[in-house]
Design a protein around this motif. Structure first.
Motif, mmCIF file in Angstrom:
data_model
loop_
_atom_site.group_PDB
_atom_site.id
_atom_site.type_symbol
_atom_site.label_atom_id
_atom_site.label_comp_id
_atom_site.label_asym_id
_atom_site.label_seq_id
_atom_site.Cartn_x
_atom_site.Cartn_y
_atom_site.Cartn_z
ATOM 1 N N MET A 311 -61.739 -1.976 3.270
ATOM 2 C CA MET A 311 -61.965 -0.838 4.164
ATOM 3 C C MET A 311 -60.726 -0.633 5.014
ATOM 4 S SD MET A 311 -64.777 -0.314 7.253
ATOM 5 C CE MET A 311 -66.075 0.462 6.281
ATOM 6 N N VAL A 312 -60.136 0.555 4.938
ATOM 7 C CA VAL A 312 -58.958 0.910 5.724
ATOM 8 C C VAL A 312 -59.321 2.063 6.643
ATOM 9 C CG1 VAL A 312 -56.577 1.739 5.668
ATOM 10 C CG2 VAL A 312 -57.389 0.162 3.899
ATOM 11 N N MET A 349 -60.807 4.483 2.121
ATOM 12 C CA MET A 349 -60.077 4.770 3.355
ATOM 13 C C MET A 349 -60.928 5.723 4.188
ATOM 14 S SD MET A 349 -56.242 6.420 3.926
ATOM 15 C CE MET A 349 -55.403 4.958 3.313
ATOM 16 N N TYR A 350 -60.906 5.513 5.514
ATOM 17 C CA TYR A 350 -61.711 6.316 6.423
ATOM 18 C C TYR A 350 -60.859 6.771 7.616
ATOM 19 C CZ TYR A 350 -65.620 3.840 4.108
ATOM 20 O OH TYR A 350 -66.490 3.302 3.193
ATOM 21 N N CYS A 351 -61.326 7.847 8.256
ATOM 22 C CA CYS A 351 -60.769 8.235 9.549
ATOM 23 C C CYS A 351 -61.922 8.395 10.534
ATOM 24 C CB CYS A 351 -59.962 9.526 9.452
ATOM 25 S SG CYS A 351 -60.950 11.011 9.142
ATOM 26 N N PRO A 352 -61.720 8.022 11.813
ATOM 27 C CA PRO A 352 -62.776 8.191 12.826
ATOM 28 C C PRO A 352 -62.866 9.657 13.233
ATOM 29 C CG PRO A 352 -61.177 6.484 13.446
ATOM 30 C CD PRO A 352 -60.565 7.290 12.349
ATOM 31 N N PRO A 461 -64.912 9.519 5.010
ATOM 32 C CA PRO A 461 -63.995 9.112 3.942
ATOM 33 C C PRO A 461 -62.724 9.957 3.974
ATOM 34 C CG PRO A 461 -66.230 9.302 3.114
ATOM 35 C CD PRO A 461 -66.249 9.868 4.506
ATOM 36 N N LEU A 462 -61.609 9.328 3.690
ATOM 37 C CA LEU A 462 -60.298 9.981 3.735
ATOM 38 C C LEU A 462 -59.629 9.794 2.383
ATOM 39 C CD1 LEU A 462 -58.196 11.388 5.606
ATOM 40 C CD2 LEU A 462 -57.380 9.119 6.237
#
Length: 728
Positions: A311-312, A349-352, A461-462
């Motif tokens: 998880m990034v 990969m994720y972004c808040p 998700p990114l």
């Protein structure tokens, strides 16, 4: 540390860390409000020494925004005034501040000329130094504060502008303002606080860094005895409850090879070892994700049948246009490589996501990772090539394996899971307990994140896509995120690599012509710079020549023709514009300059098209065609920015633009839009300056000053506009 039966501990001094030392208390400080508040209270308890190492330090920043006296403690609010007041109140206290001697690229984002600011110079027991002892292109990136060798702070947060925020990251928090009063977007980062022998070791690191940077004031050696953790003289803020007590913690570093000293790559090795040892999940929260070494290590694990979850968490976009097309492009490249390697769908990969923000995503600046519940790391190092090998970094690492008995290891694992889950809970807008429950029920980080995904603040998700222009032009090893200094020959060699093998053949006739033209232009430029030619072609001589043209017939045609000839001979176009303003006045000078500049630009474009278009096509084939087609869609904007930002000489830009597939219409419109504001202001300024010299008066001086301010305002306004538009 004793190894856990069946599996060896990851941390190993001399391999992936510098030292492993005992700490009595450790606390993770999530977001700058927690860090700045704890730091201010700790500084007020300092008795002997304070070391502050930073990538950026701003004397104007506030450790406690919103409180007039800084925190209800009677001391000033701004950092510079606060430190001076504390030093004045403690006769035995010395403060040593080491700030990176930054590149001019960051000049408009930092405090101007900080080394000369009175806030840093009015107290002799406060020593301030700009650190320039680095290889070319490297930076001092550590963010470390050590107080009395008994308490230390390490992490990703600089004592600089636009860092303070709370975990709520409210869109319109009125306290989130820079020193100029401008509201800045929400900002997320992580720091840590610890004491004991580990803090004393960080004091040793700070002294060594101060001396290596050439600090003139000699700091005292670390004392033989340090205050007990229970003593009232200890700087630990009494109301800060630690997350973990009485355990061993590792200090890991990065330092480049420099002036005969070997490089230190402990952080890089720590990441690689943690990736290799992880069994269930790897959690990364980082500003950048561009390291080739870490990509290779993760790719190898993702190929395994028992691959851990990866998880990034990273910001959706990088800060500004320059970072977006460079670091953003490199991140997209790494991301696509990991997706290709992810045979078992274990990588995400994720972004808040913050729904109230225009950009929709929290600015993530933290540098944190966790491997299973066994290892937790926090510090200054980004997941970039630079931080792994080129910049100066410092991280802390906690490992459960090898610590005491099974009960002690279980306690540390619980604390590691809690710290990771606190970060996830903040981004998902739920409680830490909810995150822990979902991970246990769902069996992994990705499933828990999906289960807790909400319509408001959440993790999204990114999937960053590579930029075709960047992929075409940027080599695999790129100067944008270097692992070591790159000399001029190597830089040229990197970009030669983008030319396909079939193009490396005897050059066609037009390529020879283009090369000879380049040599001729370069020779003229060198002659103008290093021979008496610059004495013949200067402002005075050109003014004298232009005045001789005033009485001639067809003056406009002669002046415009002079622009074309002089421009092709590499005479600076700004000099020609200034001469027009002095001789022909603001109206006709502007008209002649605009027509002359445009005709010169058109002539250079046509020459470049005749010489280079087919040549470039033969050299780079379909890749350059695709690139040119995409650039052509926004050619006007591209040329406007290129003219506003004088990256290369005017004549060189003209020829190179003609050799591309940019349409001449877009080229000329962009040139006009980019050049016209500067031409008009330059002509007005040069004319009024000449009038002020010939006929001195208060009014003339006022006009000159006003136009000068307009020129400065145009430059600053342009910088702000480009930054706002994401073009910087």
């Amino acid at each position: 540390m004793q190894a856990e039966p069946g599996r060896a501990a990851i941390l190993e001094p001399g391999r992936n860390c510098w030292r492993i030392e005992r700490t009595q208390r450790f606390k993770l400080l999530i977001d700058a409000d927690a860090y700045f508040s704890a730091l201010r209270r700790a500084i007020l308890r300092a008795q002997r020494s304070i070391f502050i190492l930073g990538w950026d330090i701003d004397s104007r920043m506030l450790l406690a925004p919103g409180l007039e006296d800084g925190g209800g403690d009677g001391f000033p609010a701004p950092l510079g005034d606060f430190l001076h007041a504390v030093v004045a109140a403690r006769p035995q206290l010395h403060v040593y501040m080491l700030n990176w001697d930054f590149a001019m690229l960051y000049a408009l984002e930092r405090e101007w000329l900080p080394v000369y600011k009175s806030e840093w110079r009015k107290q002799r027991r406060l020593s301030y130094r700009m650190d320039a002892r680095h290889p070319a292109g490297a930076s001092h990136h550590q963010k470390v504060v050590v107080i009395d060798d008994a308490l230390a702070f390490v992490g990703g947060i600089d004592l600089a502008r636009s860092r303070w925020d709370t975990p709520e990251h409210a869109r319109d928090n009125p306290l989130r303002r820079d020193p100029l009063g401008t509201l800045y977007p929400p900002f997320h980062d992580v720091h840590a606080m610890l004491d004991g022998d580990a803090a004393a070791a960080l004091g040793e690191l700070a002294r060594r860094r101060w001396r290596d940077a050439g600090g003139k004031s000699e700091p005292p050696d670390s004392p033989d005895t340090l205050p007990s953790a229970d003593a009232s003289s200890h700087p630990w803020p009494p109301d800060c409850e630690p997350d973990l007590r009485d355990f061993d913690i590792a200090i890991a570093r990065t330092a480049p090879a420099y002036q005969g000293a070997s490089g230190i790559y402990e952080i890089r090795q720590l990441y690689v070892d943690a990736i290799a040892h992880a069994r269930r999940h790897l959690f990364f929260e980082n500003q950048y994700f561009t390291s080739n070494v870490l990509c290779n290590a993760l790719s190898a694990r993702l190929h395994d049948a028992d691959a851990p979850e990866v998880m990034v968490i990273s910001p959706r976009t990088q800060s500004g246009w320059l970072e977006q097309i460079t670091m953003g492009g490199l991140r997209a490249r790494i991301h696509q490589r990991l997706k290709a390697a992810d045979r078992h769908r274990r990588y995400r990969m994720y972004c808040p996501h913050l729904p109230d923000l225009a950009q929709g995503c929290l600015n993530v600046h933290s540098k944190v990772f966790a491997a299973d519940d066994d290892l937790f790391c926090v510090g200054s190092a980004n997941m970039s090539n630079r931080s792994m090998a080129f910049d100066t970094e410092c991280n802390l690492a906690i490992e459960a394996r090898g610590q005491g008995d099974e009960a002690q290891q279980a306690r540390i694992r619980e604390a590691i899971a809690l710290m990771r889950n606190r970060l996830l809970a903040e981004h998902l807008d739920v409680t830490q307990a909810a995150v822990a429950e979902r991970i246990a029920q769902c069996g992994g980080l990705h499933a828990a994140a999906a289960d807790l995904h909400g319509a408001g603040r959440t993790l999204q998700p990114l999937d960053p896509e590579p930029n075709p222009e960047f992929e075409t032009l940027a080599p695999e090893r790129t100067v944008f995120d270097a692992e070591r200094p790159i000399d001029a020959d190597e830089l040229v060699a990197q970009f030669v690599q983008i030319v396909p093998d079939e193009a490396r053949k005897p050059a066609p006739r037009r390529l020879v012509g283009l090369g000879l033209l380049a040599v001729a232009l370069a020779s003229i430029a060198l002659a103008w710079r290093f021979t008496p030619l610059h004495d013949w072609i200067n402002l005075a001589s050109l003014v004298s020549f232009a005045r001789s043209l005033e009485a001639m017939p067809f003056t406009p045609l002669i002046v415009v023709g002079a622009f074309v000839i002089a421009g092709m001979l590499m005479v600076p176009v700004t000099l020609l514009i200034a001469v027009s303003g002095v001789v022909f006045g603001p109206f006709y000078g502007a008209i002649y300059s605009l027509f002359g500049t445009m005709l010169c630009a058109a002539s250079g474009f046509l020459l470049g098209a005749w010489l280079g278009r087919e040549t470039l096509r033969q050299l780079l084939g379909h890749r350059i065609n695709r690139l040119s087609q995409r650039v052509a869609k926004r050619g006007i904007m591209a040329m406007t920015v290129l003219r506003l930002l004088p990256i290369a000489p005017f004549a060189v830009v003209n020829v190179m633009a003609g050799a591309s597939q940019l349409q001449m219409r877009d080229y000329l419109i962009g040139t006009l839009l980019g050049m016209a504001p500067g031409i008009i202001l330059t002509v007005i300024f040069s004319h009024n300056l000449a009038e002020a010299v010939r006929h001195p008066s208060l009014a003339a001086a006022g006009v000159v000053a006003l136009v000068a301010l307009l020129l400065i305002g145009l430059a600053l306004g342009l910088q702000r506009l480009l930054k706002t538009a994401g073009v910087r």
